[in-house]
Enzyme design. Structure first.
Site, PDB file in Angstrom:
ATOM      1  N   ARG A  35       9.873 -16.929  45.774  1.00 54.32           N
ATOM      2  CA  ARG A  35       9.442 -15.626  45.247  1.00 54.32           C
ATOM      3  C   ARG A  35      10.473 -15.058  44.269  1.00 54.32           C
ATOM      4  O   ARG A  35      10.116 -14.486  43.250  1.00 54.32           O
ATOM      5  CB  ARG A  35       9.216 -14.638  46.398  1.00 54.32           C
ATOM      6  CG  ARG A  35       8.664 -13.305  45.931  1.00 54.32           C
ATOM      7  CD  ARG A  35       8.142 -12.464  47.063  1.00 54.32           C
ATOM      8  NE  ARG A  35       9.207 -11.898  47.873  1.00 54.32           N
ATOM      9  CZ  ARG A  35       9.008 -11.291  49.043  1.00 54.32           C
ATOM     10  NH1 ARG A  35       7.794 -11.195  49.534  1.00 54.32           N
ATOM     11  NH2 ARG A  35      10.019 -10.795  49.722  1.00 54.32           N
TER      12      ARG A  35
ATOM     13  N   ARG B 277      12.281  -9.484  42.496  1.00 55.67           N
ATOM     14  CA  ARG B 277      12.348  -8.198  43.211  1.00 55.67           C
ATOM     15  C   ARG B 277      13.799  -7.894  43.527  1.00 55.67           C
ATOM     16  O   ARG B 277      14.520  -8.764  44.017  1.00 55.67           O
ATOM     17  CB  ARG B 277      11.577  -8.326  44.537  1.00 55.67           C
ATOM     18  CG  ARG B 277      10.189  -7.731  44.488  1.00 55.67           C
ATOM     19  CD  ARG B 277       9.430  -8.026  45.737  1.00 55.67           C
ATOM     20  NE  ARG B 277       9.979  -7.398  46.936  1.00 55.67           N
ATOM     21  CZ  ARG B 277       9.315  -7.305  48.086  1.00 55.67           C
ATOM     22  NH1 ARG B 277       8.098  -7.785  48.183  1.00 55.67           N
ATOM     23  NH2 ARG B 277       9.856  -6.736  49.135  1.00 55.67           N
TER      24      ARG B 277
HETATM   25  P1  AMP Z   1       7.768  -4.846  51.796  1.00 58.24           P
HETATM   26  O1  AMP Z   1       7.056  -4.894  50.501  1.00 58.24           O
HETATM   27  O2  AMP Z   1       6.850  -4.611  52.958  1.00 58.24           O
HETATM   28  O3  AMP Z   1       8.656  -6.047  52.005  1.00 58.24           O
HETATM   29  O4  AMP Z   1       8.740  -3.574  51.748  1.00 58.24           O
HETATM   30  C1  AMP Z   1       9.781  -3.487  50.805  1.00 58.24           C
HETATM   31  C2  AMP Z   1      10.748  -2.408  51.209  1.00 58.24           C
HETATM   32  O5  AMP Z   1      10.081  -1.134  51.208  1.00 58.24           O
HETATM   33  C3  AMP Z   1      11.324  -2.541  52.611  1.00 58.24           C
HETATM   34  O6  AMP Z   1      12.424  -3.431  52.676  1.00 58.24           O
HETATM   35  C4  AMP Z   1      11.730  -1.084  52.902  1.00 58.24           C
HETATM   36  O7  AMP Z   1      12.915  -0.757  52.221  1.00 58.24           O
HETATM   37  C5  AMP Z   1      10.589  -0.309  52.252  1.00 58.24           C
HETATM   38  N1  AMP Z   1       9.505  -0.089  53.226  1.00 58.24           N
HETATM   39  C6  AMP Z   1       8.273  -0.668  53.255  1.00 58.24           C
HETATM   40  N2  AMP Z   1       7.548  -0.238  54.288  1.00 58.24           N
HETATM   41  C7  AMP Z   1       8.321   0.655  54.951  1.00 58.24           C
HETATM   42  C8  AMP Z   1       8.154   1.425  56.127  1.00 58.24           C
HETATM   43  N3  AMP Z   1       7.028   1.357  56.859  1.00 58.24           N
HETATM   44  N4  AMP Z   1       9.175   2.244  56.507  1.00 58.24           N
HETATM   45  C9  AMP Z   1      10.298   2.317  55.796  1.00 58.24           C
HETATM   46  N5  AMP Z   1      10.549   1.586  54.695  1.00 58.24           N
HETATM   47  C10 AMP Z   1       9.576   0.751  54.262  1.00 58.24           C
END
Ligand code: AMP
Length: 198
Positions: free
Chosen positions: A128, A134
């Site tokens: 990725r 990212r």
């Molecule tokens: P993801 O795309 O699900 O991998 O999320 C990327 C980043 O967004 C995570 O590493 C957190 O920093 C933040 N994030 C996503 N979902 C949450 C959540 N439910 N609570 C807090 N931070 C979140």
């Protein structure tokens, strides 16, 4: 009506599977990570705040995340089902979700937990990172996200297992193999394959 939570460690392919399930079942996929990234790109106030946490591999504070999820779940398009991808990410958030859902006449049907060993997650991440760049996929940030997952998110598997809502899915294999396992589980719960158009 199919209301699902999809959980799994970073790099397990949660986002990809969320898109496949949401398309097949015709329900919106709600990815908190994606909402944050959209806000970061548009440089909104929410995005500027969230970025500091995301870039460090930390969870965005509940005071920001919970109201954002509640606002999304109050929209009419979730009435026929939804798939939460990346929320809840802690037992505290799971408690908040439990309180939010009945306010909008919603109920959780199932939590799918996609699992894979760290070596597989790192392999996916490297792929990725070369495709998407990212900021939170840098190796040191990714390692911290994984730590946060084990510490804060994994306990929600027990929380949902205690309520008989949890199904674990082996996340090792091709995208198609993993989605076939997910659809087999959904089928067991009465989500008819007629409604699945993959
Ligand atoms: P993801 O795309 O699900 O991998 O999320 C990327 C980043 O967004 C995570 O590493 C957190 O920093 C933040 N994030 C996503 N979902 C949450 C959540 N439910 N609570 C807090 N931070 C979140």
């Amino acid at each position: 009506m199919t209301s699902l939570v999809l959980m799994g460690p970073p790099g397990v392919g949660k986002g990809t599977q969320a898109r496949i399930i949401s398309q097949a079942l015709g329900i919106p996929a709600i990815s908190t990570g994606q909402i944050f990234r959209t806000n970061i790109h548009s440089r909104s106030e929410l995005g500027i705040l969230a970025q500091q946490y995301i870039d460090r591999g930390e969870l965005v504070p509940d005071s920001v995340t919970n109201p954002m999820v509640e606002a999304r779940l109050s929209s009419p398009d979730v009435k026929n089902g939804f798939l939460l991808d990346g929320y809840p990410r802690s037992v505290e958030q799971a408690h908040v979700l439990r309180d939010i859902l009945p306010k909008y006449g919603l109920e959780l049907d199932l939590v799918l937990d996609i699992t894979a060993p760290s070596e597989v997650l790192i392999e996916h991440l490297q792929k990725r990172a070369s495709e998407e760049s990212r900021s939170d996929d840098r190796p040191e940030v990714f390692a911290h996200r994984l730590e946060e997952y084990h510490l804060r998110t994994e306990p929600i598997a027990t929380y949902y297992a205690d309520q008989d809502l949890l199904e674990t899915v082996n996340g090792v294999g091709t995208i198609e193999e993993v989605s076939a396992r997910i659809f087999a589980v959904l089928h067991k719960y009465g989500v008819s394959s007629d409604s699945i158009a993959v």
